[in-house]
Design a protein around this motif. Structure first.
Motif, short mmCIF file in Angstrom:
data_model
loop_
_atom_site.label_atom_id
_atom_site.label_comp_id
_atom_site.label_asym_id
_atom_site.label_seq_id
_atom_site.Cartn_x
_atom_site.Cartn_y
_atom_site.Cartn_z
N TRP A 1 0.73 -1.07 0.03
CA TRP A 1 -0.04 0.07 -0.12
C TRP A 1 1.00 1.22 0.04
CZ3 TRP A 1 -0.82 4.30 3.17
CH2 TRP A 1 -2.08 5.06 3.04
N CYS A 2 1.94 1.35 0.89
CA CYS A 2 2.73 2.35 0.94
C CYS A 2 3.67 2.67 -0.36
CB CYS A 2 3.73 2.47 2.11
SG CYS A 2 3.25 2.56 3.67
N ILE A 3 3.88 1.59 -1.08
CA ILE A 3 4.63 1.90 -2.46
C ILE A 3 3.53 2.27 -3.36
CG2 ILE A 3 5.58 0.43 -4.29
CD1 ILE A 3 6.85 -1.54 -2.18
N LEU A 4 2.41 2.01 -3.35
CA LEU A 4 1.29 2.36 -4.37
C LEU A 4 0.84 3.77 -3.92
CD1 LEU A 4 -1.15 -0.60 -4.67
CD2 LEU A 4 0.30 0.44 -6.46
N VAL A 5 1.14 4.39 -2.78
CA VAL A 5 0.53 5.63 -2.39
C VAL A 5 1.74 6.52 -2.46
CG1 VAL A 5 0.68 5.77 0.20
CG2 VAL A 5 -0.97 6.72 -0.99
N SER A 6 2.93 6.10 -2.22
CA SER A 6 4.14 6.99 -2.16
C SER A 6 4.36 7.71 -3.43
CB SER A 6 5.36 6.11 -2.33
OG SER A 6 6.56 6.77 -1.95
N PRO A 7 4.28 7.27 -4.74
CA PRO A 7 4.32 8.23 -5.90
C PRO A 7 2.93 9.41 -5.77
CG PRO A 7 4.20 6.07 -6.60
CD PRO A 7 3.89 5.88 -5.15
N ILE A 8 1.82 9.19 -5.33
CA ILE A 8 1.03 10.26 -5.31
C ILE A 8 1.38 11.36 -4.29
CG2 ILE A 8 -1.39 10.73 -4.81
CD1 ILE A 8 -1.98 7.75 -5.22
N PHE A 9 1.90 10.76 -3.04
CA PHE A 9 2.41 11.85 -2.16
C PHE A 9 3.59 12.70 -2.41
CE2 PHE A 9 -0.26 9.53 1.06
CZ PHE A 9 -0.34 10.64 2.09
N ASN A 10 4.59 11.75 -3.28
CA ASN A 10 5.73 12.70 -3.82
C ASN A 10 5.32 13.55 -4.69
OD1 ASN A 10 7.15 10.93 -2.27
ND2 ASN A 10 8.21 9.76 -3.64
N TYR A 11 4.32 13.35 -5.65
CA TYR A 11 4.02 14.09 -6.95
C TYR A 11 3.38 15.47 -6.23
CZ TYR A 11 2.23 15.31 -11.19
OH TYR A 11 2.06 16.07 -12.70
N ILE A 12 2.58 15.28 -5.10
CA ILE A 12 1.99 16.37 -4.57
C ILE A 12 3.14 17.43 -4.06
CG2 ILE A 12 0.80 17.28 -2.36
CD1 ILE A 12 -1.02 16.50 -4.75
N ARG A 13 4.21 16.68 -3.37
CA ARG A 13 5.43 17.24 -2.51
C ARG A 13 6.11 18.24 -3.79
NH1 ARG A 13 9.44 19.77 -2.21
NH2 ARG A 13 11.01 19.44 -0.64
N LEU A 14 6.34 17.38 -4.75
CA LEU A 14 7.17 17.93 -6.02
C LEU A 14 6.44 19.06 -6.66
CD1 LEU A 14 9.76 17.25 -7.51
CD2 LEU A 14 8.40 15.92 -9.30
N ARG A 15 5.15 19.00 -7.12
CA ARG A 15 4.48 20.16 -7.67
C ARG A 15 4.15 21.25 -6.90
NH1 ARG A 15 5.35 19.85 -12.88
NH2 ARG A 15 4.96 17.65 -13.71
N SER A 16 3.73 20.96 -5.75
CA SER A 16 3.59 21.94 -4.60
C SER A 16 4.92 22.80 -4.20
CB SER A 16 2.77 21.62 -3.34
OG SER A 16 3.65 20.66 -2.68
N LYS A 17 5.98 21.94 -4.19
CA LYS A 17 7.24 22.66 -3.61
C LYS A 17 7.12 22.66 -2.32
CE LYS A 17 8.34 24.97 -7.80
NZ LYS A 17 8.76 26.11 -8.66
N SER A 18 6.34 21.64 -1.44
CA SER A 18 6.35 21.95 -0.14
C SER A 18 5.91 20.84 0.35
CB SER A 18 5.35 22.92 0.27
OG SER A 18 4.93 23.07 1.52
N VAL A 19 6.61 20.17 1.65
CA VAL A 19 6.24 19.12 2.43
C VAL A 19 5.08 19.43 3.32
CG1 VAL A 19 7.71 19.42 4.67
CG2 VAL A 19 7.43 17.28 3.58
N ILE A 20 4.76 20.68 3.33
CA ILE A 20 3.50 21.04 4.21
C ILE A 20 2.19 20.66 3.33
CG2 ILE A 20 2.12 22.79 5.11
CD1 ILE A 20 5.02 22.54 6.31
N ALA A 21 2.29 20.56 2.08
CA ALA A 21 1.11 19.95 1.29
C ALA A 21 1.10 18.51 1.36
CB ALA A 21 1.27 20.49 -0.27
N ALA A 22 2.25 17.85 1.40
CA ALA A 22 2.09 16.60 1.72
C ALA A 22 1.59 16.15 2.94
CB ALA A 22 3.55 16.08 1.37
N ALA A 23 1.79 17.03 4.04
CA ALA A 23 1.43 16.82 5.31
C ALA A 23 -0.42 17.00 5.46
CB ALA A 23 2.07 17.77 6.33
N ILE A 24 -0.59 18.05 4.63
CA ILE A 24 -1.93 18.10 4.59
C ILE A 24 -2.75 16.72 4.09
CG2 ILE A 24 -3.87 19.48 3.47
CD1 ILE A 24 -2.14 21.78 3.84
N MET A 25 -2.31 16.44 2.88
CA MET A 25 -2.60 15.06 2.21
C MET A 25 -2.70 14.08 3.04
SD MET A 25 -1.85 13.19 -1.28
CE MET A 25 -2.56 11.91 -1.87
N HIS A 26 -1.72 13.97 3.89
CA HIS A 26 -1.64 12.79 4.99
C HIS A 26 -2.67 12.92 5.87
CE1 HIS A 26 1.71 10.06 6.62
NE2 HIS A 26 0.20 9.56 7.60
N GLY A 27 -2.70 14.07 6.54
CA GLY A 27 -3.64 14.24 7.54
C GLY A 27 -5.25 13.95 6.96
#
Length: 303
Positions: A218-244
């Motif tokens: 599951w983590c391998i499948l969801v990891s690219p989605i989180f990474n894509y958000i982090r990459l495009r948003s240029k912020s780990v905060i956006a990834a934290a919002i998605m995680h939350g």
């Protein structure tokens, strides 16, 4: 440079896993049980350990700043996508759940209550049923609103506790690889990190041993989605919002579904795997055909 990156990644994994697993092992060794009020606190503390590991390695050992790991509050459209995408994943999983063997639509939430029969005392379960019948609207909509609010607030804070490690330090140090390869490696590490909690019933209470392997996948499948958000948003905060928000809305996928088990239904079951695979395919084709600055170009900025 490659050897130095490997050393840094190894230090981060060693520190983070040692702290996280020690807390989990001590909790269970002292008689702690998962799915109890105390376990919520323990789980929250463990979620912060990747950030603690990052600070120890990045600041104390390597004497480097944290900001280059993606600590940016510059809001853009990808923050909104990070906030709403988990809702799409949860609702889509609800539909796929109904394609799984032995499942059916259950608007009265009979299946939802059945899943808690072995976890919650009968009198508490009955009280939950009575309270939910008094709500003016279906609990699905209330849970959706709560998940969205939590995703931007308390859940995002603890989501950041993980994301500064996974989408901050690890993403930065593995940026010399391709996007998909680095995402798979981060996902694998992230999945293994969950093992002590999964073995005690987190996410897969019916199949804790098989659940370890399911969580890694599951983590391998969801990891690219989180990474894509982090990459495009240029912020780990956006990834934290998605995680939350994902943590806050994942339960929606099971509210009106009866039958199945923890390996087949839900966001972390096979139904969720199918939805995540589709989202990954959408990212792949969107990036190749519509995005002006493709992934391989942006990844160069992190090297």
């Amino acid at each position: 440079m490659m050897n130095e990156k490997t050393k840094k990644i190894g230090l981060f994994i060693g520190v983070t896993f040692s702290l996280s697993w020690l807390i989990a092992i001590l909790f269970f060794a002292l008689g702690g049980k998962w799915n109890t009020p105390v376990s919520v606190i323990v789980g929250a503390v463990i979620m912060v350990m990747p950030t603690i590991g990052t600070i120890i390695v990045q600041k104390l050992i390597y004497k480097e700043p944290l900001k280059p790991l993606g600590i940016s509050f510059k809001i853009n459209r990808w923050w909104l996508i990070a906030w709403l995408l988990p809702v799409f994943i949860a609702v889509s999983t609800t539909g796929v759940n109904l394609l799984m063997p032995g499942t059916s639509y259950s608007p009265d939430m009979a299946g939802y209550f059945e899943r808690y029969e072995d976890i919650i005392a009968p009198e508490q379960l009955q009280l939950m049923k009575e309270q939910m019948t008094e709500f003016p609207i279906h609990i699905f909509w209330i849970s959706l609103l709560e998940g969205l609010v939590a995703g931007l607030t308390i859940n995002a804070i603890f989501g950041f506790g993980e994301e500064l490690g996974w989408r901050g330090l690890l993403f930065k140090e593995l940026s010399y690889m391709s996007f998909w390869k680095s995402s798979a490696i981060i996902g694998f590490i992230w999945g293994v990190w969950h093992a002590p909690l999964i073995l005690q019933g987190h996410n897969y209470p019916q199949h804790p041993l098989a659940g370890v392997f399911m969580m890694i996948l599951w983590c391998i499948l969801v990891s690219p989605i989180f990474n894509y958000i982090r990459l495009r948003s240029k912020s780990v905060i956006a990834a934290a919002i998605m995680h939350g928000t994902l943590n806050g809305t994942a339960g929606l996928a099971l509210l009106v579904v009866k039958g199945g088990n923890d390996l087949t239904v839900g966001v972390t079951g096979i139904a969720g795997f199918i939805v995540l695979l589709i989202v990954n395919l959408c990212i792949f084709f969107f990036d190749r055909s519509l995005e002006k600055r493709p992934l391989n170009v942006i990844m160069e900025e992190f090297k």
